[in-house]
Design a protein around this motif. Structure first.
Motif, mmCIF file in Angstrom:
data_model
loop_
_atom_site.group_PDB
_atom_site.id
_atom_site.type_symbol
_atom_site.label_atom_id
_atom_site.label_comp_id
_atom_site.label_asym_id
_atom_site.label_seq_id
_atom_site.Cartn_x
_atom_site.Cartn_y
_atom_site.Cartn_z
ATOM 1 N N ILE A 128 0.859 -1.189 0.000
ATOM 2 C CA ILE A 128 0.000 0.000 0.000
ATOM 3 C C ILE A 128 0.891 1.234 0.000
ATOM 4 O O ILE A 128 1.812 1.338 0.809
ATOM 5 C CB ILE A 128 -0.921 0.023 1.236
ATOM 6 N N ARG A 171 -4.580 2.586 7.179
ATOM 7 C CA ARG A 171 -4.885 1.571 8.187
ATOM 8 C C ARG A 171 -6.204 0.862 7.877
ATOM 9 O O ARG A 171 -6.312 -0.363 7.988
ATOM 10 C CB ARG A 171 -4.948 2.215 9.575
ATOM 11 N N GLN A 229 -5.612 -1.527 5.056
ATOM 12 C CA GLN A 229 -4.918 -2.728 5.515
ATOM 13 C C GLN A 229 -5.891 -3.707 6.164
ATOM 14 O O GLN A 229 -5.827 -4.917 5.931
ATOM 15 C CB GLN A 229 -3.812 -2.350 6.508
ATOM 16 N N GLN A 230 -6.807 -3.170 6.980
ATOM 17 C CA GLN A 230 -7.781 -4.038 7.647
ATOM 18 C C GLN A 230 -8.697 -4.712 6.633
ATOM 19 O O GLN A 230 -9.023 -5.896 6.760
ATOM 20 C CB GLN A 230 -8.594 -3.216 8.642
ATOM 21 N N ARG A 265 -6.705 -7.502 4.974
ATOM 22 C CA ARG A 265 -6.538 -8.671 5.849
ATOM 23 C C ARG A 265 -7.825 -9.481 5.922
ATOM 24 O O ARG A 265 -7.801 -10.707 5.921
ATOM 25 C CB ARG A 265 -6.117 -8.219 7.250
ATOM 26 N N SER A 313 -1.056 -7.514 3.910
ATOM 27 C CA SER A 313 -0.955 -6.084 3.630
ATOM 28 C C SER A 313 0.046 -5.404 4.556
ATOM 29 O O SER A 313 -0.089 -4.237 4.892
ATOM 30 C CB SER A 313 -2.331 -5.421 3.788
ATOM 31 N N SER A 314 1.083 -6.147 4.978
ATOM 32 C CA SER A 314 2.024 -5.601 5.956
ATOM 33 C C SER A 314 2.956 -4.557 5.363
ATOM 34 O O SER A 314 3.533 -3.754 6.085
ATOM 35 C CB SER A 314 2.845 -6.740 6.565
ATOM 36 N N SER A 326 3.722 -1.187 3.693
ATOM 37 C CA SER A 326 3.019 0.090 3.518
ATOM 38 C C SER A 326 4.029 1.228 3.516
ATOM 39 O O SER A 326 4.980 1.229 4.295
ATOM 40 C CB SER A 326 1.997 0.297 4.635
#
Length: 423
Positions: free
Chosen positions: A2, A11, A14-15, A18, A24-25, A27
């Protein structure tokens, strides 16, 4: 990976990823950080905001990353001006997502980007092999066909002449083509996707759209086609490029029918009162806005059930709910099919009666009062139900929703306090 400089949005994204099963770690918030992270992590897909912090914007960053790594880039943007799209087009993006981003659209775009990227890799390999190894190209083509056939979305790969090189069964089923994938090889792609114009909604627009994206290669943010039987597909298209020359095209058709139906159900629920089955306050506000926009005369009826609290107190809330359901059914029967009704709040109802003017307003009110005057009988006891009705007229009493509601509400309370019918 990202690339987004707004922490809260990054954030949240990312959620979402997931929850969809993606890692999506990785960034980054700037172009420089994104390039370094891409070199280190080698992501499978890059979600790139067009406008980010630093010396490079998202488009320039995408160009650098694509130059270093063969990785699909999906742009995230709240802006879609022609200049930005023109620059973004040169980076050969695999999709665009307009903010705010919905999980279903995010999943669809990522899956299509991955499928397109895989197909492009195989197609480039195939065209390179054709120059020196005809036997090897046949093997690669079989591998591509096997990969495409296992995709759930409809996929067709065409050469520079528009002829089908590989196509899967889902693609043929979408357009009700009886041929097998093997028999469709060598056919014109347009022959397949336009073989049944009567089955498509607005076929002339559909045909022109294909010309736009396939021949003129116009950038497309979102492109959907709809069949008359209710099926809805999201169509994606990308040219396969070798040494800056287009050597073919990849077409993807992803079934979004269930997503569309779910969206319609959610919208309907948002506008519907679950107890009575008629519109709720939000639905009424939309209907009222439409009536005002049309500009033709109508009456807004504001209705309050008399003594409803006593029904709840003496007979229970179950009886109160049954009274509301009965009142809604009677109100629907008292007005015409072209009229709108809604439960405004609690025991308050509203109606929009079309083509009503001052001379016939009193008759409409009496008809509603008569319909809502009934005896409600349950094992717990009996209750006499009646209603106070106030009204306002468009356009005499107001040209906007606030004025019409205020006049009708005041008229209803005047009727309730005086205990007599009329406006």
């Amino acid at each position: 990976m990202i690339v987004e400089d707004e922490r809260i949005f990054a954030r949240d994204l990312q959620q979402q990823l997931r929850s969809l099963g993606y890692d999506s770690s990785a960034s980054a918030a700037s172009g420089e950080d994104a390039i370094a992270l891409a070199r280190q992590r080698k992501p499978d897909v890059v979600l790139m905001d067009v406008r980010i912090k630093g010396a490079m914007d998202g488009v320039a960053t995408a160009e650098r990353i694509r130059a270093m790594h063969d990785v699909p880039v999906i742009f995230l943007t709240a802006h879609a001006d022609d200049t930005t799209l023109g620059r973004a087009k040169n980076t050969r993006p695999y999709g665009y997502l307009l903010k705010p981003i919905k999980p279903a659209e995010l999943k669809t775009t990522i899956e299509i980007a991955i499928a397109k990227h895989r197909a492009e890799i195989e197609l480039r390999s195939m065209n390179t092999a054709l120059q020196s190894e005809r036997d090897r190209s046949a093997v690669l083509l079989a591998q591509l066909a096997a990969a495409v056939e296992h995709l759930t979305c409809g996929v067709a790969v065409t050469n520079s002449d528009g002829k089908v090189v590989v196509i899967n069964q889902p693609m043929l089923e979408i357009f009700r083509d009886p041929r097998t994938p093997e028999a469709a090889v060598g056919c014109s792609a347009f022959e397949i996707i336009a073989r049944a114009p009567a089955a498509l909604q607005n076929f002339p627009v559909f045909r022109q759209r294909i010309i736009d994206i396939a021949i003129e290669a116009k950038p497309v943010l979102r492109d959907r086609i709809q069949f008359r039987d209710g099926r809805v597909y999201e169509r994606d298209f990308t040219p396969a490029v070798l040494d800056d020359d287009a050597v073919g095209h990849v077409w993807c058709y992803y079934d979004v029918t269930s997503v569309e139906k779910q969206r319609e159900i959610l919208e309907q629920r948002a506008h519907c009162d679950p107890l009575t089955g008629i519109a709720n306050r939000l639905g009424f506000e939309i209907m009222l806005g439409r009536r005002i926009a049309i500009g033709e005369p109508f009456a807004l009826l504001f209705i309050d059930l008399d003594g409803f609290k006593a029904v709840n107190d003496r007979l229970g809330h179950g009886a109160g709910d049954a009274v509301l359901q009965e009142a809604a059914a009677r109100l629907r029967g008292a007005l015409r099919g072209s009229d709108d009704i809604a439960r405004f709040a609690g025991d308050e109802f509203v109606g929009l009666a079309t083509a009503v003017t001052k001379p016939n307003l009193a008759a409409v009110i009496r008809n509603v009062q008569h319909a809502l005057s009934f005896e409600f009988v349950r094992t717990e006891g009996t209750a006499a139900v009646s209603a106070s009705v106030g009204a306002s007229l468009f356009p005499e009493d107001g040209m906007d929703a606030e004025a019409l509601l205020r006049v009708a509400d005041q008229a209803m309370y005047a009727v309730k306090q005086s205990s007599r019918g009329g406006r």
